[in-house]
Design an enzyme around this catalytic site. Structure first.
Site, short mmCIF file in Angstrom:
data_model
loop_
_atom_site.label_atom_id
_atom_site.label_comp_id
_atom_site.label_asym_id
_atom_site.label_seq_id
_atom_site.Cartn_x
_atom_site.Cartn_y
_atom_site.Cartn_z
CG MET A 1 -0.92 -7.65 -6.60
SD MET A 1 -0.60 -6.49 -7.90
CE MET A 1 0.86 -7.12 -8.43
CG ASN B 1 1.47 3.42 -5.92
OD1 ASN B 1 1.97 4.28 -6.21
ND2 ASN B 1 2.08 2.16 -6.08
CG HIS C 1 1.71 -2.19 -15.00
ND1 HIS C 1 1.43 -3.65 -14.38
CD2 HIS C 1 2.55 -2.61 -15.96
CE1 HIS C 1 2.34 -4.52 -15.04
NE2 HIS C 1 2.99 -3.78 -15.87
N GLY D 1 0.78 -1.38 0.10
CA GLY D 1 -0.18 -0.19 0.06
C GLY D 1 0.75 1.16 0.20
CG ASN E 1 -3.76 -0.74 -12.51
OD1 ASN E 1 -3.51 -1.04 -11.44
ND2 ASN E 1 -2.99 -1.37 -13.49
C1 GAR Z 1 3.39 -1.28 -7.46
O1 GAR Z 1 4.80 -1.47 -8.01
C2 GAR Z 1 2.26 -1.05 -8.51
O2 GAR Z 1 2.72 -0.36 -9.68
C3 GAR Z 1 2.11 -2.64 -8.67
O3 GAR Z 1 2.26 -3.11 -7.44
C4 GAR Z 1 3.02 -2.51 -6.68
C5 GAR Z 1 2.16 -2.40 -5.40
O4 GAR Z 1 2.86 -1.52 -4.38
N1 GAR Z 1 1.04 -3.11 -9.51
C6 GAR Z 1 0.95 -3.78 -10.60
O5 GAR Z 1 1.94 -4.65 -10.78
C7 GAR Z 1 -0.30 -3.98 -11.16
N2 GAR Z 1 -0.36 -4.67 -12.25
P1 GAR Z 1 2.28 -0.91 -3.24
O6 GAR Z 1 1.36 -1.91 -2.67
O7 GAR Z 1 3.28 -0.44 -2.21
O8 GAR Z 1 1.52 0.45 -3.78
#
Ligand code: GAR
Length: 201
Positions: A90, A14, A109, A12, A107
Site C-alpha cells: 500500500m 494474493n 488493483h 497477503g 501490481n
Molecule cells: C487487494 O484487494 C489488492 O488488490 C489491493 O489490496 C488488497 C490486498 O489484499 N491493492 C491495492 O488497493 C493497491 N492499490 P491481500 O493482502 O489479501 O492480497
C-alpha cells in the site's frame, strides 16, 4: 525457474494465491523473498508457513523515500529476483525501485483501471454507482495505480452489495488473474509497446 520477489503490506491473500499456484505446479516460479513494510502483516505468517525468506523493512528507518526504495531494490537484487510482484503493497513505488526493475514490477488493483485509483477502490466504485467492477494487473510506472495493463477481469455489482461483498467478489477474480499474469510473463508472452501490452508468442 524464475525468481519472484513479493512486496506486501497486510493480509497477503494474493501472495497466498501465488504460493498455491506454484505448489500445484501451475506456475514455474520460486518466491525468493517477501518484503513487507508492516511488521504485523499476516503475509509474514504465510511466508513462515511456506519457508519463504522474509524481510521487514521499516519505512521510518530511512532518511528519504528514495533511500527506502533503493534499499528494497538492493534486497531484491541480492535475492536475484527477476520479477517483482506487488501484492497489496500500500505505497506508491518510487523511481529507484522502478529503475532497478524496468517493466518487471507488477501490481494488482481492485478496480478496472483507469477508474478508481488509490485507496478504497471498491467503495469508490459502489459510491459511483457502477454496474460492473473488477480488478487489473498492470506493470508499474511512477504514477499511482498506473502503467501498461496486462489483464483485467470484470465482476457484476448488485444493488444490495456492501463494500465487503463487492470486495470479496473482486478478490476471487484477483486470485485468478494475478497468477495468470505472472505465468504469461514467465512464458515470455508479454510485449510492452508504449502504454500497451500485447499478449502472444
Ligand atoms: C487487494 O484487494 C489488492 O488488490 C489491493 O489490496 C488488497 C490486498 O489484499 N491493492 C491495492 O488497493 C493497491 N492499490 P491481500 O493482502 O489479501 O492480497
Amino acid at each position: 525457474m524464475i525468481k519472484l520477489g513479493v512486496l506486501a503490506s497486510g493480509r497477503g491473500s494474493n501472495f497466498q494465491s501465488i504460493i498455491d499456484s506454484i505448489d500445484r505446479g501451475a506456475l514455474d516460479a520460486e518466491i525468493a523473498c517477501l518484503i513487507t513494510d508492516n511488521r504485523s502483516a499476516y503475509a509474514i505468517e504465510r511466508a513462515r508457513l511456506h519457508n519463504i525468506p522474509h524481510v521487514y523493512i521499516n519505512p521510518a528507518g530511512y532518511a528519504s523515500r528514495d533511500i527506502f526504495y533503493r534499499s528494497i531494490a538492493d534486497e531484491l537484487q541480492f535475492c536475484e529476483v527477476e520479477l517483482v510482484v506487488l501484492a497489496g503493497f500500500m505505497r506508491v513505488v518510487k523511481k529507484p525501485l522502478i529503475d532497478a526493475f524496468p517493466m518487471r514490477i507488477m501490481n494488482i488493483h481492485p478496480a478496472l483501471l483507469p477508474s478508481f485509483k488509490g485507496l478504497n477502490a471498491q467503495k469508490q466504485a459502489l459510491d459511483y454507482g457502477v454496474r460492473i467492477a473488477g480488478c487489473t494487473v498492470h506493470f508499474v510506472d511512477e504514477e499511482v495505480d498506473s502503467g501498461p495493463i496486462i489483464l483485467q477481469e470484470a465482476v457484476p455489482v448488485f444493488s444490495d452489495d456492501t463494500e465487503e461483498s463487492l470486495s470479496a467478489r473482486i478478490l476471487e477474480s484477483e486470485h485468478r488473474i494475478y497468477p495468470l499474469a505472472i505465468k504469461l510473463f514467465i512464458e515470455g508472452k508479454l510485449r510492452v509497446t508504449g502504454n500497451t501490452v500485447k499478449i502472444g508468442d
